[in-house]
Design an enzyme around this catalytic site. Structure first.
Site, PDB file in Angstrom:
ATOM      1  N   CYS A 200       0.830  -1.211   0.000  1.00 38.05           N
ATOM      2  CA  CYS A 200       0.000   0.000   0.000  1.00 38.05           C
ATOM      3  C   CYS A 200       0.864   1.260   0.000  1.00 38.05           C
ATOM      4  CB  CYS A 200      -0.863   0.041   1.244  1.00 38.05           C
ATOM      5  SG  CYS A 200      -1.829  -1.434   1.497  1.00 38.05           S
TER       6      CYS A 200
ATOM      7  N   ARG B  85       4.987   0.689  -6.082  1.00 32.08           N
ATOM      8  CA  ARG B  85       5.010  -0.161  -4.892  1.00 32.08           C
ATOM      9  C   ARG B  85       4.155  -1.416  -5.067  1.00 32.08           C
ATOM     10  NH1 ARG B  85       6.647   2.557  -0.288  1.00 32.08           N
ATOM     11  NH2 ARG B  85       5.273   1.404   1.076  1.00 32.08           N
TER      12      ARG B  85
ATOM     13  N   TRP C 291      -2.845  -2.715  -1.526  1.00 30.96           N
ATOM     14  CA  TRP C 291      -2.402  -4.062  -1.882  1.00 30.96           C
ATOM     15  C   TRP C 291      -3.093  -4.977  -0.870  1.00 30.96           C
ATOM     16  CZ3 TRP C 291       0.595  -8.119   0.145  1.00 30.96           C
ATOM     17  CH2 TRP C 291       1.132  -9.003  -0.793  1.00 30.96           C
TER      18      TRP C 291
ATOM     19  N   ASN D 248      -1.583   1.636   5.750  1.00 33.56           N
ATOM     20  CA  ASN D 248      -0.685   0.648   5.150  1.00 33.56           C
ATOM     21  C   ASN D 248      -0.239  -0.269   6.287  1.00 33.56           C
ATOM     22  OD1 ASN D 248       1.445  -0.735   4.012  1.00 33.56           O
ATOM     23  ND2 ASN D 248       2.759   1.061   3.743  1.00 33.56           N
ATOM     24  N   GLY D 249      -0.466  -1.560   6.166  1.00 33.87           N
ATOM     25  CA  GLY D 249      -0.048  -2.478   7.234  1.00 33.87           C
ATOM     26  C   GLY D 249      -1.180  -3.429   7.607  1.00 33.87           C
TER      27      GLY D 249
ATOM     28  N   GLU E 208      18.730 -15.501  -9.929  1.00 33.78           N
ATOM     29  CA  GLU E 208      18.221 -14.150 -10.166  1.00 33.78           C
ATOM     30  C   GLU E 208      17.606 -14.042 -11.577  1.00 33.78           C
ATOM     31  OE1 GLU E 208      17.423 -11.730  -8.506  1.00 33.78           O
ATOM     32  OE2 GLU E 208      17.469  -9.983  -9.799  1.00 33.78           O
TER      33      GLU E 208
ATOM     34  N   LYS F 137      13.720 -13.050 -12.322  1.00 35.20           N
ATOM     35  CA  LYS F 137      13.316 -11.920 -13.177  1.00 35.20           C
ATOM     36  C   LYS F 137      12.296 -12.385 -14.214  1.00 35.20           C
ATOM     37  CE  LYS F 137      14.309  -9.261 -11.334  1.00 35.20           C
ATOM     38  NZ  LYS F 137      15.116  -9.065 -10.160  1.00 35.20           N
TER      39      LYS F 137
ATOM     40  N   GLU G 205       8.885 -13.147 -12.533  1.00 35.81           N
ATOM     41  CA  GLU G 205       8.199 -11.967 -12.011  1.00 35.81           C
ATOM     42  C   GLU G 205       7.479 -11.175 -13.080  1.00 35.81           C
ATOM     43  OE1 GLU G 205      10.408  -9.711  -8.532  1.00 35.81           O
ATOM     44  OE2 GLU G 205      11.699 -10.032 -10.251  1.00 35.81           O
TER      45      GLU G 205
ATOM     46  N   HIS H 283      20.678 -34.131 -10.911  1.00 34.69           N
ATOM     47  CA  HIS H 283      19.936 -34.674  -9.776  1.00 34.69           C
ATOM     48  C   HIS H 283      18.461 -34.320  -9.841  1.00 34.69           C
ATOM     49  CE1 HIS H 283      23.730 -35.856  -8.005  1.00 34.69           C
ATOM     50  NE2 HIS H 283      24.176 -34.670  -8.385  1.00 34.69           N
TER      51      HIS H 283
ATOM     52  N   LYS I 178       6.625  -3.558  -4.570  1.00 36.33           N
ATOM     53  CA  LYS I 178       8.033  -3.155  -4.570  1.00 36.33           C
ATOM     54  C   LYS I 178       8.618  -3.252  -3.172  1.00 36.33           C
ATOM     55  CE  LYS I 178      11.779  -1.459  -6.297  1.00 36.33           C
ATOM     56  NZ  LYS I 178      12.590  -2.444  -7.041  1.00 36.33           N
TER      57      LYS I 178
HETATM   58  C1  F6R Z   1      12.700  -9.000  -7.178  1.00 31.61           C
HETATM   59  C2  F6R Z   1      12.349  -8.106  -6.115  1.00 31.61           C
HETATM   60  C3  F6R Z   1      12.035  -8.661  -4.779  1.00 31.61           C
HETATM   61  C4  F6R Z   1      12.836  -7.907  -3.723  1.00 31.61           C
HETATM   62  C5  F6R Z   1      12.437  -8.374  -2.326  1.00 31.61           C
HETATM   63  C6  F6R Z   1      13.262  -7.692  -1.257  1.00 31.61           C
HETATM   64  O1  F6R Z   1      12.891  -8.346  -8.380  1.00 31.61           O
HETATM   65  O2  F6R Z   1      12.321  -6.919  -6.298  1.00 31.61           O
HETATM   66  O3  F6R Z   1      12.293 -10.015  -4.730  1.00 31.61           O
HETATM   67  O4  F6R Z   1      14.193  -8.135  -3.952  1.00 31.61           O
HETATM   68  O5  F6R Z   1      11.087  -8.093  -2.101  1.00 31.61           O
HETATM   69  O6  F6R Z   1      13.098  -6.320  -1.269  1.00 31.61           O
HETATM   70  P1  F6R Z   1      14.132  -5.358  -0.578  1.00 31.61           P
HETATM   71  O7  F6R Z   1      15.426  -5.490  -1.272  1.00 31.61           O
HETATM   72  O8  F6R Z   1      13.538  -3.991  -0.728  1.00 31.61           O
HETATM   73  O9  F6R Z   1      14.226  -5.782   0.851  1.00 31.61           O
END
Ligand code: F6R
Length: 615
Positions: A2, A27, A75, A101-102, A488, A492, A495, A511, A610
């Site tokens: 949020c 976000r 959210w 938010n929360g 990673e 990507k 996501e 394996h 985010k």
């Molecule tokens: C992936 C991504 C998330 C963040 C994760 C941690 O692209 O953005 O997996 O890496 O939510 O977020 P931070 O780094 O802000 O703690």
């Protein structure tokens, strides 16, 4: 997660709040809403969907001007995303309105109590419970809004950043935070409220970041009174001057923030080491490490806690720290660490990595580590964020604002900071020779140019993306330093394109994952010259003999993999420990182009946030 925005001052609030919500879109959210007070009436508009939908609805339904307003991007946690559950929420009398938010964890028992006292609820949210609880306190205890918010919050369990407005006292907004970020922008006779500074940057560079457990009464044309929610003590607010500018949070000609941020990496990496790495003098300066050198260098163990992409950066750091500084490292998902009663001692150093500095699980892991006596160190991007304040010491990544939900430049700059830290510790401990240390610095200094070169493969990567965009699955393989890069790369792709992808250490393929390989399966293999090259080439042969489609990420000039692979993408040669900074680039571009070709919302992928400020 949020996002909250608020304004009280002398301008029209609607455009400020609306634009603020647009700036917080990154976000992640599923619905949005606005409430404005025009001097007589409190007008509200909210909807499931995007801020653009809210704008259309608002402009159709509401004709109001007002100099005070609050807005929210939601959210969903309690209650599905729909118009009713969207924020803001009114209290039963219609006088109070809140955004939140929360999560209020004890909302159910509070709701039952309020129901007994005759309150009714339209939504399924915990937030509507909170606003009615505040109203109940005002009525029963005959106190002003600020006091009522304080009393009500002391009855809640959970996390929040809230803004509340009372139309019978239209010259103030009350805000509070515990576990979710909240910044107050301080202008000339006007104030802004937001989850981060981006909504008010174009109006002011002065901000007060509330600490956890603080609330503020913001009075139009007057002042901001900050106090502790728990014990009512007054706090002298610290007005911080922000270094960010507007350009940094806009797209600058790129189609998406993600693409802009991928291309920003050469500068972001040099911004990360600038002023810290003095190559000619053979020195690395990092205040957070320098001031605590003995404590960190003598750690029996380093535990790295993080989530998502930041956790992957932690895995790369494990290799670097052990290789260069010879300190044993464990890397943990913060969400697991915090709940598994880990053995931690005062001899441990716990490093948290977080772009946002607000991730709830990472924050909780740090608090736990502190309670157990460990020294905590934060690697964050967002200056002044909760984790950067909670930790004993830290180092910022200086990547600049990252708006695209999929993390890109945060990852490479986290690795850069952690590399500097490992080198510094290694030098102090004598676990790296002077010449090796010097060579690392020189090579790190060349990385931004090499990233630029890696970015030149963009056209080829678009061609590869077009070829494999319809694959239902994809496998990513790497070894050593490039195993976390494989994870990673897979993350990507998942996501932003919603294609199922798995990252694996190349040798583990036998394996299990090898069973998946057939002529439909694209396999991205990181096979750079340094680091187990021959072994990875053998893995490529195994894939080829099972008719898998091979996309090799190789060192410039490699011919061996080229002969075996369907495609190769070259990256410049560098030290093995620095290869992740280069091999990551084509994987970011590949996921980006596949998502674009599939018509996905690259910057705001479905269901993702985010900054994950709830656990
Ligand atoms: C992936 C991504 C998330 C963040 C994760 C941690 O692209 O953005 O997996 O890496 O939510 O977020 P931070 O780094 O802000 O703690």
């Amino acid at each position: 997660m949020c996002g909250i925005v608020g304004y009280i001052g002398h301008r029209e609030a609607y455009p400020i709040v609306l634009k603020g919500l647009q700036r917080l879109e990154y976000r992640g959210y599923d619905s949005a809403g606005i409430a404005l007070y025009d001097g007589e009436e409190l007008k509200m508009c909210k909807t499931k969907g995007k801020v653009a939908d809210l704008k259309n609805k608002f402009e159709e339904e509401v004709t109001t001007n007002g100099t005070v307003g609050i807005g929210h991007t939601r959210w969903a946690t309690h209650g599905e995303p729909n118009d009713v559950n969207s924020h803001p929420h009114y209290s039963n009398s219609g006088d109070l309105v809140i955004i939140h938010n929360g999560i209020i964890e004890n909302y159910d028992s509070l709701k039952k109590e309020l129901k007994k006292r005759g309150y009714t609820f339209k939504s399924d949210t915990d937030t509507e419970v909170l606003v009615n609880l505040i109203e109940d306190v005002i009525i029963n205890e005959k106190v002003k809004l600020g006091k009522a918010v304080q009393i009500a919050l002391n009855q809640t369990i959970g996390a929040y950043a809230i803004a509340v407005f009372n139309k019978t006292k239209p010259d103030e907004i009350v805000v509070a935070r515990l576990g979710s970020p909240l910044a107050i922008g301080v202008g000339e006779d006007e104030f802004f409220v937001a989850s981060d500074a981006s909504p008010f940057l174009e109006f002011t560079n002065n901000a007060i970041y509330l600490e956890d457990g603080e609330m503020a009464v913001i009075r139009r044309d007057k002042d901001v009174k900050v106090r502790k929610i728990h014990d009512d003590s007054l706090v002298d607010p610290y007005v911080q001057e922000l270094q960010m500018n507007l350009e940094q949070i806009e797209k600058g000609g790129y189609e998406h923030f993600m693409l802009k941020e991928i291309h920003e990496q050469p500068n972001a990496i040099s911004d990360t080491y600038r002023g810290r790495m003095l190559v000619d003098q053979g020195i690395i300066r990092m205040a957070g490490v320098d001031d605590n050198m003995e404590r960190i260098a003598n750690a029996k163990r380093i535990i790295i806690v993080a989530c998502g992409t930041s956790w992957h950066a932690g895995l790369v750091a494990e290799y670097i720290f052990e290789d260069i500084a010879r300190i044993p490292v464990e890397v943990e998902y913060a969400s697991e660490f915090r709940y598994r009663n880990p053995v931690i001692s005062e001899n441990d150093v716990v490093i948290s990595i977080s772009q946002s500095g607000e991730t709830a699980d990472t924050m909780a892991a740090i608090k736990l580590a502190k309670e157990k006596g460990a020294f905590t160190f934060g690697v964050c991007n967002v200056v002044g964020s909760s984790i950067s304040r909670e930790t004993h010491a830290g180092a910022y990544t200086h990547a600049g604002p990252e708006i695209g939900v999929a993390s890109t430049k945060a990852f490479t700059t986290q690795i850069t900071v952690l590399t500097l830290m490992a080198l510094k510790l290694g030098k102090f401990k004598g676990t790296i020779s002077h010449s090796d240390f010097q060579f690392h610095l020189q090579e790190l200094e060349r990385i931004p140019e090499k990233v630029k070169e890696a970015l030149k493969s963009d056209e080829l990567i678009q061609e590869i993306a077009a070829k494999y965009k319809d694959a239902p699955n994809c496998l990513y393989l790497g070894r050593g330093y490039n195993f976390p890069v494989a994870l990673e790369g897979a993350l990507k792709l998942k996501e932003i394109s919603y294609i199922h992808a798995e990252g694996y250490p190349a040798a583990e393929m036998k394996h299990g994952p090898i069973a998946l390989i057939d002529e439909q399966m694209p396999v991205v293999v990181i096979a750079t010259k340094k680091g187990h090259y021959e072994k990875v080439v053998s893995n490529i042969q195994e894939i080829k003999s099972r008719k898998g489609k091979i996309i090799g990420i190789v060192t410039k000039g490699d011919e061996e993999v080229r002969d075996l692979a369907d495609y190769v993408i070259e990256v410049p040669e560098t030290l093995e420990s620095l290869t992740p900074l280069l091999t990551t680039i084509p994987l970011q571009l590949l996921s980006y182009h596949i998502a674009v070709l599939l018509g996905k919302n690259v910057d705001q992928p479905r269901n993702l946030a985010k900054s994950v400020t709830v656990e």
